[in-house]
Design a protein around this motif. Structure first.
Motif, PDB file in Angstrom:
ATOM      1  N   MET A   1       1.308  -1.128   0.191  1.00 29.62           N
ATOM      2  CA  MET A   1       0.158   0.006  -0.072  1.00 29.62           C
ATOM      3  C   MET A   1       0.611   1.424  -0.198  1.00 29.62           C
ATOM      4  O   MET A   1       2.422   1.436   0.702  1.00 29.62           O
ATOM      5  CB  MET A   1      -0.755  -0.038   1.050  1.00 29.62           C
ATOM      6  N   ASN A   2       0.806   2.246  -1.333  1.00 30.60           N
ATOM      7  CA  ASN A   2       1.707   2.942  -0.854  1.00 30.60           C
ATOM      8  C   ASN A   2       0.261   4.392  -0.030  1.00 30.60           C
ATOM      9  O   ASN A   2      -0.460   4.910  -0.617  1.00 30.60           O
ATOM     10  CB  ASN A   2       1.017   3.861  -2.342  1.00 30.60           C
ATOM     11  N   LEU A   3       1.195   5.299   1.493  1.00 30.22           N
ATOM     12  CA  LEU A   3       0.702   4.944   2.088  1.00 30.22           C
ATOM     13  C   LEU A   3       1.157   7.021   2.066  1.00 30.22           C
ATOM     14  O   LEU A   3       2.697   7.144   1.938  1.00 30.22           O
ATOM     15  CB  LEU A   3       0.896   5.141   3.638  1.00 30.22           C
ATOM     16  N   LEU A   4       0.622   7.931   2.559  1.00 27.90           N
ATOM     17  CA  LEU A   4       1.190   9.417   2.753  1.00 27.90           C
ATOM     18  C   LEU A   4       0.019  10.116   3.800  1.00 27.90           C
ATOM     19  O   LEU A   4      -0.788   9.540   3.676  1.00 27.90           O
ATOM     20  CB  LEU A   4       0.845  10.255   2.018  1.00 27.90           C
ATOM     21  N   ILE A   5       0.546  10.226   4.984  1.00 35.41           N
ATOM     22  CA  ILE A   5       0.190  10.897   6.784  1.00 35.41           C
ATOM     23  C   ILE A   5       0.198  12.544   5.980  1.00 35.41           C
ATOM     24  O   ILE A   5       1.737  13.346   5.976  1.00 35.41           O
ATOM     25  CB  ILE A   5       1.047  10.018   7.250  1.00 35.41           C
ATOM     26  N   GLU A 115      -9.116  -4.470  21.486  1.00 31.74           N
ATOM     27  CA  GLU A 115      -8.659  -3.756  20.869  1.00 31.74           C
ATOM     28  C   GLU A 115      -8.838  -5.277  19.083  1.00 31.74           C
ATOM     29  O   GLU A 115      -9.291  -6.166  19.358  1.00 31.74           O
ATOM     30  CB  GLU A 115      -7.393  -4.903  20.765  1.00 31.74           C
ATOM     31  N   THR A 116      -8.836  -4.248  17.742  1.00 27.24           N
ATOM     32  CA  THR A 116      -9.554  -5.149  17.190  1.00 27.24           C
ATOM     33  C   THR A 116      -8.791  -4.733  15.503  1.00 27.24           C
ATOM     34  O   THR A 116      -7.791  -3.538  15.780  1.00 27.24           O
ATOM     35  CB  THR A 116     -10.844  -4.942  16.904  1.00 27.24           C
ATOM     36  N   ILE A 117      -9.396  -5.240  15.038  1.00 33.08           N
ATOM     37  CA  ILE A 117      -8.426  -5.231  12.828  1.00 33.08           C
ATOM     38  C   ILE A 117      -9.879  -4.036  12.446  1.00 33.08           C
ATOM     39  O   ILE A 117     -10.453  -4.983  12.827  1.00 33.08           O
ATOM     40  CB  ILE A 117      -7.763  -5.911  11.920  1.00 33.08           C
ATOM     41  N   LEU A 118      -9.329  -3.164  12.390  1.00 36.44           N
ATOM     42  CA  LEU A 118     -10.646  -2.640  10.995  1.00 36.44           C
ATOM     43  C   LEU A 118     -10.216  -2.400  10.197  1.00 36.44           C
ATOM     44  O   LEU A 118      -8.927  -1.938   9.095  1.00 36.44           O
ATOM     45  CB  LEU A 118     -10.586  -0.902  11.965  1.00 36.44           C
ATOM     46  N   ASN A 119     -10.874  -3.328   8.916  1.00 36.14           N
ATOM     47  CA  ASN A 119     -11.032  -3.400   8.105  1.00 36.14           C
ATOM     48  C   ASN A 119     -11.586  -2.611   7.160  1.00 36.14           C
ATOM     49  O   ASN A 119     -12.901  -2.821   7.060  1.00 36.14           O
ATOM     50  CB  ASN A 119     -10.886  -4.421   7.212  1.00 36.14           C
ATOM     51  N   PHE A 120     -11.398  -1.448   6.393  1.00 30.49           N
ATOM     52  CA  PHE A 120     -11.921  -1.251   6.013  1.00 30.49           C
ATOM     53  C   PHE A 120     -11.163  -1.388   3.972  1.00 30.49           C
ATOM     54  O   PHE A 120     -10.091  -1.704   4.185  1.00 30.49           O
ATOM     55  CB  PHE A 120     -11.240   0.241   5.328  1.00 30.49           C
ATOM     56  N   LYS A 121     -12.115  -1.400   2.716  1.00 31.12           N
ATOM     57  CA  LYS A 121     -11.444  -1.927   1.908  1.00 31.12           C
ATOM     58  C   LYS A 121     -10.063  -1.450   0.771  1.00 31.12           C
ATOM     59  O   LYS A 121      -9.554  -2.361   0.799  1.00 31.12           O
ATOM     60  CB  LYS A 121     -12.602  -1.074   0.739  1.00 31.12           C
ATOM     61  N   ASP A 122      -9.567   0.075   1.429  1.00 34.75           N
ATOM     62  CA  ASP A 122      -8.467   0.406   1.283  1.00 34.75           C
ATOM     63  C   ASP A 122      -7.711   0.593   2.086  1.00 34.75           C
ATOM     64  O   ASP A 122      -6.334   0.816   2.030  1.00 34.75           O
ATOM     65  CB  ASP A 122      -8.370   1.764   0.286  1.00 34.75           C
ATOM     66  N   LYS A 124      -6.234  -1.383   6.343  1.00 32.38           N
ATOM     67  CA  LYS A 124      -6.376  -2.524   7.571  1.00 32.38           C
ATOM     68  C   LYS A 124      -6.014  -1.569   8.412  1.00 32.38           C
ATOM     69  O   LYS A 124      -4.258  -1.669   8.382  1.00 32.38           O
ATOM     70  CB  LYS A 124      -5.559  -3.456   7.191  1.00 32.38           C
ATOM     71  N   LEU A 125      -6.522  -1.309   9.988  1.00 31.22           N
ATOM     72  CA  LEU A 125      -5.521  -0.668  10.869  1.00 31.22           C
ATOM     73  C   LEU A 125      -5.584  -1.694  12.095  1.00 31.22           C
ATOM     74  O   LEU A 125      -7.105  -2.294  12.145  1.00 31.22           O
ATOM     75  CB  LEU A 125      -6.739   0.445  11.284  1.00 31.22           C
ATOM     76  N   LYS A 126      -5.180  -1.699  13.202  1.00 29.72           N
ATOM     77  CA  LYS A 126      -5.283  -1.703  14.449  1.00 29.72           C
ATOM     78  C   LYS A 126      -5.227  -0.920  15.597  1.00 29.72           C
ATOM     79  O   LYS A 126      -4.872   0.047  16.149  1.00 29.72           O
ATOM     80  CB  LYS A 126      -4.264  -3.332  14.742  1.00 29.72           C
ATOM     81  N   THR A 127      -6.218  -1.361  16.185  1.00 32.83           N
ATOM     82  CA  THR A 127      -6.618  -0.665  17.616  1.00 32.83           C
ATOM     83  C   THR A 127      -5.455  -1.067  19.069  1.00 32.83           C
ATOM     84  O   THR A 127      -5.599  -2.578  19.515  1.00 32.83           O
ATOM     85  CB  THR A 127      -7.923   0.074  17.998  1.00 32.83           C
ATOM     86  N   PHE A 128      -4.982  -0.062  20.273  1.00 37.60           N
ATOM     87  CA  PHE A 128      -4.266  -0.324  21.084  1.00 37.60           C
ATOM     88  C   PHE A 128      -5.327  -0.188  22.413  1.00 37.60           C
ATOM     89  O   PHE A 128      -5.126   1.235  21.849  1.00 37.60           O
ATOM     90  CB  PHE A 128      -3.422   0.388  20.750  1.00 37.60           C
ATOM     91  N   ASN A 129      -5.704  -0.447  23.071  1.00 39.11           N
ATOM     92  CA  ASN A 129      -6.412   0.413  24.269  1.00 39.11           C
ATOM     93  C   ASN A 129      -4.939   1.121  25.012  1.00 39.11           C
ATOM     94  O   ASN A 129      -4.272  -0.214  25.870  1.00 39.11           O
ATOM     95  CB  ASN A 129      -6.508  -0.966  25.016  1.00 39.11           C
ATOM     96  N   THR A 130      -5.718   2.086  25.033  1.00 38.13           N
ATOM     97  CA  THR A 130      -4.313   2.371  26.090  1.00 38.13           C
ATOM     98  C   THR A 130      -4.754   3.990  26.841  1.00 38.13           C
ATOM     99  O   THR A 130      -4.591   5.147  26.383  1.00 38.13           O
ATOM    100  CB  THR A 130      -3.245   3.633  25.482  1.00 38.13           C
ATOM    101  N   ASP A 143       0.493   0.316   9.029  1.00 38.87           N
ATOM    102  CA  ASP A 143       1.926  -0.226   9.023  1.00 38.87           C
ATOM    103  C   ASP A 143       2.429   0.416  10.073  1.00 38.87           C
ATOM    104  O   ASP A 143       2.810  -0.449  11.040  1.00 38.87           O
ATOM    105  CB  ASP A 143       2.402   0.358   7.386  1.00 38.87           C
ATOM    106  N   ASN A 144       3.714   1.228   9.929  1.00 36.74           N
ATOM    107  CA  ASN A 144       4.957   1.592  10.715  1.00 36.74           C
ATOM    108  C   ASN A 144       4.304   2.967  11.886  1.00 36.74           C
ATOM    109  O   ASN A 144       4.974   3.158  11.676  1.00 36.74           O
ATOM    110  CB  ASN A 144       6.484   1.465  10.360  1.00 36.74           C
ATOM    111  N   PHE A 145       3.016   3.193  11.169  1.00 39.90           N
ATOM    112  CA  PHE A 145       2.520   4.030  11.889  1.00 39.90           C
ATOM    113  C   PHE A 145       2.189   3.932  12.779  1.00 39.90           C
ATOM    114  O   PHE A 145       0.362   3.539  12.605  1.00 39.90           O
ATOM    115  CB  PHE A 145       1.851   5.061  11.043  1.00 39.90           C
ATOM    116  N   LEU A 146       2.040   5.144  13.805  1.00 45.19           N
ATOM    117  CA  LEU A 146       1.007   5.109  15.356  1.00 45.19           C
ATOM    118  C   LEU A 146       0.599   5.998  15.458  1.00 45.19           C
ATOM    119  O   LEU A 146       1.081   7.173  15.571  1.00 45.19           O
ATOM    120  CB  LEU A 146       2.287   4.434  16.390  1.00 45.19           C
ATOM    121  N   PHE A 147      -0.939   6.398  15.460  1.00 41.16           N
ATOM    122  CA  PHE A 147      -1.179   7.801  15.902  1.00 41.16           C
ATOM    123  C   PHE A 147      -1.924   7.580  17.058  1.00 41.16           C
ATOM    124  O   PHE A 147      -2.507   6.282  17.771  1.00 41.16           O
ATOM    125  CB  PHE A 147      -2.879   7.598  15.049  1.00 41.16           C
TER     126      PHE A 147
END
Length: 213
Positions: A1-5, A115-122, A124-130, A143-147
């Protein structure tokens, strides 16, 4: 996936709204659209983006002010952890306390819990309860980006003296992140500059309790 933040700094609290963009199809996920919806939307329109969802790390007033605008304009869903309901419900009261004109409080379409995986068409994100800064704080990984919202900053961590905050809980949440993720993970915080887990482990005075990593 070609991501831009894309980071857009919003409102009087200088809160970071992030737009995750899949450049292959020009779709986007909004993270914490806190204010200045016209500025955010101008970027969306100028880049022909197609917003797919709004996901929030927490629901303090400086992180939620623009959500309703995007819900209504783009007919997209809003995701928030269930333990943030108390904070969200105090939105108008918090605005009055800080002398800010409240906007329309957003309606949550999907309450997060485990905690879950959120799957959208384009995407795939993972949540961490913090929790710790707030009762239902989450961090969001793609990917390697944590919000990280207001859980972790460059050189600091989220305050715990507001209603629903708890320092020992925040310590456990930070340990959970360091147990779960590579130190090279890039951290996009709710305020201030980007950082990495490694940089904070080495230089953040609030993380001295993580000396074993």
């Amino acid at each position: 996936m070609n991501l831009l933040i894309k980071k857009i700094i919003t409102g009087p609290f200088q809160e970071n709204c992030f737009i995750i963009i899949n450049k292959e199809v020009n779709s986007a996920i909004l993270i914490d659209p806190g204010d200045d919806e016209i500025i955010i939307d101008d970027f969306i329109k100028n880049n022909n983006l197609k917003p797919k969802a709004i996901i929030n790390t927490h629901s303090h007033l400086d992180h939620i002010g623009a959500i309703n605008f995007f819900q209504e304009k783009y007919k997209i869903d809003f995701y928030l952890h269930i333990n943030e309901e108390m904070i969200l419900d105090s939105y108008k009261k918090s605005c009055i306390l800080f002398g800010i004109e409240p906007k329309k409080k957003p309606v949550v379409d999907h309450w997060l819990d485990e905690e879950t995986i959120l799957n959208f068409k384009d995407f795939k994100l993972k949540t961490f309860n913090t929790p710790g800064h707030t009762p239902g704080g989450v961090c969001i990984l793609i990917d390697n980006f944590l919000f990280a919202g207001d859980t972790l900053f460059s050189g600091s961590v989220g305050r715990t003296d507001l209603p629903g905050g708890d320092w020992s809980t925040l310590e456990s949440s930070l340990k959970h992140l360091y147990d779960s993720l590579p130190l090279e993970t890039i951290v996009h915080s709710g305020h201030g500059p980007d950082t990495t887990l490694l940089a904070e482990l080495n230089g953040n005075p609030y993380l001295k309790f993580l000396s074993n990593y």
